[in-house]
Design a protein around this motif. Sequence first.
Motif, PDB file in Angstrom:
ATOM      1  N   ASP A   5       0.809  -1.209   0.000  1.00 21.52           N
ATOM      2  CA  ASP A   5       0.000   0.000   0.000  1.00 21.52           C
ATOM      3  C   ASP A   5       0.846   1.264   0.000  1.00 21.52           C
ATOM      4  N   SER A   6       2.072   1.152   0.505  1.00 21.44           N
ATOM      5  CA  SER A   6       2.891   2.347   0.631  1.00 21.44           C
ATOM      6  C   SER A   6       3.688   2.657  -0.650  1.00 21.44           C
ATOM      7  N   LEU A   7       3.569   1.815  -1.688  1.00 18.67           N
ATOM      8  CA  LEU A   7       4.314   2.060  -2.929  1.00 18.67           C
ATOM      9  C   LEU A   7       3.721   3.256  -3.673  1.00 18.67           C
ATOM     10  N   LYS A   8       4.566   3.891  -4.499  1.00 15.56           N
ATOM     11  CA  LYS A   8       4.138   5.063  -5.263  1.00 15.56           C
ATOM     12  C   LYS A   8       3.097   4.655  -6.314  1.00 15.56           C
ATOM     13  N   ALA A  30       0.935   1.442 -10.089  1.00 16.79           N
ATOM     14  CA  ALA A  30       2.137   1.655  -9.283  1.00 16.79           C
ATOM     15  C   ALA A  30       3.299   1.933 -10.223  1.00 16.79           C
ATOM     16  N   TYR A  31       4.129   2.897  -9.879  1.00 16.25           N
ATOM     17  CA  TYR A  31       5.226   3.255 -10.792  1.00 16.25           C
ATOM     18  C   TYR A  31       6.427   3.770 -10.022  1.00 16.25           C
ATOM     19  N   GLU A  32       7.541   3.827 -10.730  1.00 13.11           N
ATOM     20  CA  GLU A  32       8.773   4.413 -10.205  1.00 13.11           C
ATOM     21  C   GLU A  32       9.392   5.234 -11.314  1.00 13.11           C
ATOM     22  N   ILE A  63       9.978  -4.397  -1.533  1.00 13.91           N
ATOM     23  CA  ILE A  63       9.118  -5.481  -1.068  1.00 13.91           C
ATOM     24  C   ILE A  63       9.907  -6.786  -0.941  1.00 13.91           C
ATOM     25  N   THR A  64      10.676  -7.100  -1.995  1.00 14.76           N
ATOM     26  CA  THR A  64      11.383  -8.390  -1.999  1.00 14.76           C
ATOM     27  C   THR A  64      12.792  -8.279  -1.417  1.00 14.76           C
ATOM     28  N   MET A  97       2.224  -5.789  -7.760  1.00 16.27           N
ATOM     29  CA  MET A  97       3.166  -4.925  -7.034  1.00 16.27           C
ATOM     30  C   MET A  97       2.557  -3.530  -6.883  1.00 16.27           C
ATOM     31  N   GLY A  98       1.265  -3.521  -6.605  1.00 12.28           N
ATOM     32  CA  GLY A  98       0.612  -2.247  -6.306  1.00 12.28           C
ATOM     33  C   GLY A  98      -0.341  -1.738  -7.366  1.00 12.28           C
ATOM     34  N   SER A  99      -0.204  -2.238  -8.608  1.00 13.46           N
ATOM     35  CA  SER A  99      -1.157  -1.841  -9.646  1.00 13.46           C
ATOM     36  C   SER A  99      -2.444  -2.643  -9.504  1.00 13.46           C
TER      37      SER A  99
END
Lengths: 377, 205
Positions: A5-8, A30-32, A63-64, A97-99
């Motif tokens: 949940d805390s990912l961008k 989710a992105y970076e 995460i990993t 992974m957040g998406s």
Amino acid sequence: MNKIDSLKKYIVKDILKLDCGKEISNFPIAYETYGELNEKKDNSILIFHALTGDQFPCGKNPITNKEGWWSYALGPNKAIDTNKFFVISTNVIGGCMGSFGPSSIDPSTNKPYGSNFPVITINDMVNAQNFLLDYLKIKKLFAVIGGSMGGMQVLQFVSNFPNKAEVAIPIACTASHSAQNIALNELGRQAIMADREWDKGRYLENDKLPSKGLAVARMAAHITYLSKKGLQEKFGRKLQERDALKFGFEADFQIESYLRYQGSVFVDRFDANSYLYITRAMDYFDLTKQFKGNLSDAFKRSKTKFFIISFTSDWLYPTLENREIVIALNAIGADVGFIEVTSDKGHDSFLLDVPDFLNAVKNFLNNSYRNIHETRI
Amino acid sequence: MKQEFKIISSLIEKNSKILDVGCGNGELMKYILENISNNIRGLEISKKNVQSCIEKGLTVIEGNAELDLGQFPDKSFNYVILSQTLQAFLSPEKVLYELLRVGRKAIVTIPNFGHWKVRVDLLFKGTMPVTENLPNEWYNTPNLHMCTIKDFVTFCNKRGLKLSKSISLSGKKVSYIEEKNLNYKNLSSELGIFEIEKLNESNNS
């Protein structure tokens, strides 16, 4: 709040009409990003990940806690040089992974979507990512690049947004998923669905985990990413921590032990339903059919400069299939370069330390950027 | 070597679309790119050479001219260049026709097997000639179909291929090859440089 949940993330407010007919909105991507967007805003690169990748191609994945999946190719002074380019990397929809994916919570039930998640396609993935570009105010990309399923997204992206990227690098991919590849994906899906813990896709809400099935899927797939020669050289018939065969079904051979290990670490980082949905998206990918049998039509509105790369020992997305893309582009006089890189490392070559590959990408990107933006002939 | 590039470049109109077949390490392409036209790409069989071309920022497709020219549509280039490679193909005749299908004009250069040094080698030494333009021994030469300038001119005439320009290069000396000096040029030239068109089509256009 869990770590995911805390990912961008960017929440897409717009409505995205999926190929399956359903519409989605208010969904997260989710992105970076890596590097800096320059003043002229002409140095951005969108990278697309493969089946089990995510938005963390380099550096440590939060995460990993593992090194990013493209750490050989991407970073400061690497082939995709983050000192020079502004790199955008997303997690595909359907991912974990957040998406927006099958492990996302369905607001109408307050439970994970599981098997109620809509079937998504490569087309849906790139359309979703384009909303992120709008949000980041990137009107023009210098490059789009990706290997395997990432390469399919490159092709689809250029087809959907013909003049949004100046150069495109599809690597080790195909324009039309082959029967062999559909078969291999089906093998993985059946392994997952045969695991009772899968529970018709509702394992998350019922506190189960189809880790056996997912591990088998990963083991089978992992073999397809390597080459026969590579396997033979690395493992041969070497025994695993024993001097003689044990006449049983434990992992006598190193290759067995290796595959078991690959399977076991995979289930810690990847969602089984995401595996089902994303492999389905790959199977449905047929850009040639989308253009009624003429792949050239997919690119005829585009002025994008293409550079296509395949690997000698890749039997999953062989040179022949990559060449078909080259042929389609040549048929319409498009600007296209092609190289088949010599490597014994199979399909996975694009993720590994293969200097000929990394140099080709680096030279192509740097020279193209210089030709387009720094000099005028 | 540079002299050959200059002559080839002088035959090409500015900003035309060019394919260099068997482009090697891209030296000629680079020269043309910097001086004549940026709309040029190459086809090259050697992976090492393909890498060199990419290093130079050139557009190159790894491929075999005898198999891969078929993917280019008719007349998709203004010029197709084949520099000192024709003699290395299994079927030079087929390749030549493919060049003229893909390009409006073909520029073909051939090392002249009729050059006097070659003849002297064969006549007095009785050995296969090894010269600057033909540096290999008989057992490791890639050249399967050596020909003389006279052979090539005769072939083109027989097949109705128009040699719109025929140029002889000997050392740094550049001269035109004509019908009346053919026998002499066949003796004095190290390299023949030809601009070729299909006769019937050049009449139509």
